[in-house]
Write an enzyme that holds these catalytic residues in place. Structure first.
Site, PDB file in Angstrom:
ATOM      1  N   HIS B  91       0.886  -1.336  -0.064  1.00 44.01           N
ATOM      2  CA  HIS B  91       0.207  -0.047   0.134  1.00 44.01           C
ATOM      3  C   HIS B  91       1.098   1.273   0.050  1.00 44.01           C
ATOM      4  O   HIS B  91       1.838   1.317   0.980  1.00 44.01           O
ATOM      5  CB  HIS B  91      -0.831  -0.096   1.193  1.00 44.01           C
ATOM      6  CG  HIS B  91      -2.066  -1.145   1.173  1.00 44.01           C
ATOM      7  ND1 HIS B  91      -2.150  -1.882   2.241  1.00 44.01           N
ATOM      8  CD2 HIS B  91      -2.659  -1.282   0.111  1.00 44.01           C
ATOM      9  CE1 HIS B  91      -3.225  -2.588   1.874  1.00 44.01           C
ATOM     10  NE2 HIS B  91      -3.716  -2.341   0.576  1.00 44.01           N
ATOM     11  N   GLU B  94       1.726   3.731   3.048  1.00 41.36           N
ATOM     12  CA  GLU B  94       2.326   3.257   4.247  1.00 41.36           C
ATOM     13  C   GLU B  94       3.852   3.431   4.319  1.00 41.36           C
ATOM     14  O   GLU B  94       4.613   2.241   4.346  1.00 41.36           O
ATOM     15  CB  GLU B  94       1.944   1.669   4.459  1.00 41.36           C
ATOM     16  CG  GLU B  94       0.157   1.943   4.400  1.00 41.36           C
ATOM     17  CD  GLU B  94      -0.450   0.385   4.431  1.00 41.36           C
ATOM     18  OE1 GLU B  94       0.151  -0.587   4.600  1.00 41.36           O
ATOM     19  OE2 GLU B  94      -1.528   0.497   4.324  1.00 41.36           O
ATOM     20  N   ARG B 151      -3.278   4.768  -1.804  1.00 43.47           N
ATOM     21  CA  ARG B 151      -3.152   3.290  -1.237  1.00 43.47           C
ATOM     22  C   ARG B 151      -2.882   2.420  -2.303  1.00 43.47           C
ATOM     23  O   ARG B 151      -2.273   1.313  -2.260  1.00 43.47           O
ATOM     24  CB  ARG B 151      -4.362   2.979  -0.403  1.00 43.47           C
ATOM     25  CG  ARG B 151      -4.668   1.499  -0.183  1.00 43.47           C
ATOM     26  CD  ARG B 151      -6.033   1.548   0.532  1.00 43.47           C
ATOM     27  NE  ARG B 151      -6.248   0.074   0.712  1.00 43.47           N
ATOM     28  CZ  ARG B 151      -6.203  -0.748   1.861  1.00 43.47           C
ATOM     29  NH1 ARG B 151      -5.242  -0.276   2.829  1.00 43.47           N
ATOM     30  NH2 ARG B 151      -6.450  -1.774   1.840  1.00 43.47           N
ATOM     31  N   HIS B 222       2.939  -3.656   6.673  1.00 41.94           N
ATOM     32  CA  HIS B 222       2.015  -2.507   6.463  1.00 41.94           C
ATOM     33  C   HIS B 222       2.136  -1.559   7.517  1.00 41.94           C
ATOM     34  O   HIS B 222       2.735  -1.706   8.488  1.00 41.94           O
ATOM     35  CB  HIS B 222       0.540  -3.138   6.463  1.00 41.94           C
ATOM     36  CG  HIS B 222       0.238  -4.010   5.335  1.00 41.94           C
ATOM     37  ND1 HIS B 222      -0.681  -3.916   4.120  1.00 41.94           N
ATOM     38  CD2 HIS B 222       0.784  -5.139   5.050  1.00 41.94           C
ATOM     39  CE1 HIS B 222      -0.984  -4.802   3.639  1.00 41.94           C
ATOM     40  NE2 HIS B 222      -0.121  -5.592   3.730  1.00 41.94           N
ATOM     41  N   GLU B 296       1.185  -4.796  10.949  1.00 38.42           N
ATOM     42  CA  GLU B 296       0.626  -3.188  10.838  1.00 38.42           C
ATOM     43  C   GLU B 296       1.441  -2.551  11.706  1.00 38.42           C
ATOM     44  O   GLU B 296       1.199  -2.441  13.118  1.00 38.42           O
ATOM     45  CB  GLU B 296      -0.788  -3.289  11.282  1.00 38.42           C
ATOM     46  CG  GLU B 296      -1.647  -3.850  10.244  1.00 38.42           C
ATOM     47  CD  GLU B 296      -2.057  -3.423   8.846  1.00 38.42           C
ATOM     48  OE1 GLU B 296      -1.529  -1.964   8.831  1.00 38.42           O
ATOM     49  OE2 GLU B 296      -2.558  -3.820   7.912  1.00 38.42           O
TER      50      GLU B 296
END
Lengths: 233, 348
Positions: B91, B94, B151, B222, B296
């Protein structure tokens, strides 16, 4: 699909409801020197209510982002009711936090900030806070926090069990002429919603003073792309 | 004289440095976000400076025809080795993720000679690391302040669609289209006209498919949220080794917390984030790569995607321990005897 009864505190339904309580907390107690963030959900439960809707009971801790991770955690409890209506309506929150008035006072910083910018010559105007690298000047930090608090009014109003909002960045801040001894600021904020991963843009007019706190007077959803013509909901 | 020969050596080194362009001896700043060009140059530099343990592989093209490149890192071997896969930047917005991949590479290259644990990993495993998978999107997010929060990929919409991009992490052939997606091509979770419509997703799919028997562990990086997600994204489907994945994930979260006190939550996406489908993590698990995790990274929403540069170092340091915790578990499970006595391989 949602379960009734005790909820796993680390799972998203409890967290989303807690985030709504946070938005409520910030609308009432946020300031240029205070923004609360969720630290942890300790306990959570949910039940369907007779009037149609779902009520969450939450026990959670929050910290003040302003004092960094060194700050103390406040224990809060909240009831968050998500109404089940055909058209979306705002969740209803009842909130109690322990020791809210015992946290370090920011009255001095607030007064200094207020005095500096209430002057009739003051015409603050800035874009992209933070910049693409996460930088923001020290002067802009209180404006970022004000935007975050003002955005909380919108995030609170727009929240449902299927959303989870944070403020991604402040696109612009433009000071308006002060009115009734309130700082008047027009913000354009970009909000991020987790489930849809969308970035949603809102323009809003907010007032602030140390006495009256943050109030949001106008909000306007803004399309982001030339071809996007309708609001996300 | 001694002094004279020392001076001559220094002069020669300085000349060699200038001839080589000087870039090699300028320190790369791992605490700043880098453009795609800088990252590509850095990848070349890593390969040039560490020829005995680093080689690069181009394994596909982006929509805009850029070479999708990974670094293969480990002691070279004539026989195929087991491997760990890591990709960053599926993405575009990020940015902390590609920063983490660069940090990870720097750490292992800087320690394999002296750290017996990393040395042993280099002996028994290859690391396949893609610092930026969605290169088109990443470059687009650098274009100006209005594109910073992009994104998706940059393929144009099909049919009547006037919007660009597909969410690469909904485009994999893993319960594609079942949940957590949008069929509106303007949506940030648009899963593409068909599964694997995006060449970036196809490149990863093809590579993992070709190396299916070698890859023990799939890590995809991410932000934001401070989460470690385990398969699957569908609420009704459980991975056969769910308990073990939770154990491994929780150990990684513990390792992360030990560094700077940062809390990560561990669970399936439908439990701790939201249901989704067509993710690369699910695809890896479905083709029987046993250990498949989504990281994440920082933070939890304060700055979100636009994590300040002064947090790059601590965010990467803690996540490195989390990733290594998983890598070491996977390694020890497959190389039990080597786990007891890690001997330094004499390469130099």
């Amino acid at each position: 699909m949602a379960s009734t009864g005790d909820l796993e505190p680390t799972h998203y339904p409890a967290r989303r409801a807690a985030q709504v309580a946070l938005h409520y907390l910030n609308t009432h107690h946020g300031s240029p020197f205070r923004v609360f963030g969720l630290q942890q959900v300790h306990k959570a439960s949910a039940e369907d209510v007779a009037a149609g809707g779902r009520k969450y009971k939450l026990d959670f801790s929050v910290t003040d982002w302003g004092s960094g991770s060194a700050g103390p955690a406040l224990r809060c409890s909240a009831d968050v009711l998500f109404p089940r209506t055909e058209r979306h309506s705002a969740p209803e929150v009842q909130l109690h936090c322990e020791a809210l008035h015992q946290i370090n006072s920011t009255a001095q910083e607030e007064d200094a900030f207020y005095q500096k910018y209430i002057s009739p010559d003051s015409t603050v105007s800035a874009r992209d806070i933070p910049d693409s690298f996460g930088n923001m000047s020290e002067e802009m930090q209180p404006f970022w926090r004000l935007a975050r608090v003002a955005a909380s009014f919108i995030m609170l109003r727009e929240s449902s069990e299927n959303t989870e909002f944070n403020m991604a960045k402040v696109a612009s801040v433009t000071q308006q002429e002060s009115s009734e001894e309130q700082l008047m600021l027009e913000f354009v904020v970009l909000l991020h919603d987790f489930p849809s991963q969308e970035i949603v843009q809102w323009k809003l007019l907010a007032s602030w003073s140390p006495d009256r706190g943050v109030r949001v007077l106008q909000t306007e959803w803004q399309p982001r792309c030339p071809h996007a013509t309708k609001p996300p909901n | 004289t001694m002094k004279g020969s020392v001076i001559s050596v220094l002069v020669v080194l300085a000349v060699v440095d200038r001839l080589a362009g000087g870039l090699e001896h300028r320190s790369y700043d791992y605490t700043k976000y880098h453009t795609m060009d800088e990252i590509s140059a850095w990848m070349n530099q890593m390969e040039r400076e560490n020829p005995d343990v680093v080689s690069s592989m181009i394994y596909g093209q982006t929509y805009e025809n850029r070479n999708i490149t990974l670094l293969k890192i480990g002691f070279k071997s004539t026989t195929p080795k087991k491997a760990v896969w890591m990709d960053c930047g599926i993405h575009a917005r990020e940015w902390i993720a590609p920063a983490f991949c660069q940090h990870f590479v720097k750490e292992i290259l800087g320690s394999y000679k002296t750290d017996s644990n990393v040395n042993m990993l280099f002996k028994n495993l290859d690391f396949y690391i893609t610092p930026v998978l969605n290169m088109d999107g990443y470059i687009y997010s650098w274009r100006d302040k209005t594109t910073r929060l992009w994104r998706k990929s940059r393929s144009p919409g099909t049919g009547n669609c006037t919007c660009f991009g597909t969410d690469l992490n909904r485009n994999f052939y893993a319960n594609w289209g079942m949940v957590g997606i949008s069929r509106d091509c303007c949506s940030d979770i648009y899963n593409g006209p068909t599964a694997l419509s995006e060449p970036e997703a196809k490149a990863v799919t093809d590579f993992l498919g070709a190396h299916q028997n070698e890859v023990l562990c799939y890590l995809t990086i991410h932000s934001y949220g401070q989460l470690i997600l385990i398969p699957y994204g569908h609420p009704n489907i459980s991975a056969p080794n769910y308990e073990e994945l939770m154990e491994v994930g929780l150990a990684a979260a513990k390792a992360i917390k030990a560094v700077h006190g940062t809390s990560y939550k561990v669970g399936t996406a439908p439990d701790i984030l939201y249901a989704n489908s067509g993710t690369s993590r699910d695809f890896a698990r479905l083709i029987r790569i046993p250990y498949s995790f989504t990281f994440e990274l920082r933070d939890k929403g304060n700055y979100g995607f636009i994590l300040p540069e002064d947090q790059i170092q601590p965010a990467c340091e803690e996540s490195y321990q989390g990733a290594m915790s998983i890598v070491n578990y996977v390694h020890d499970k497959n190389f039990k005897s080597a786990a007891i006595t890690g001997t330094l391989a004499t390469v130099f």
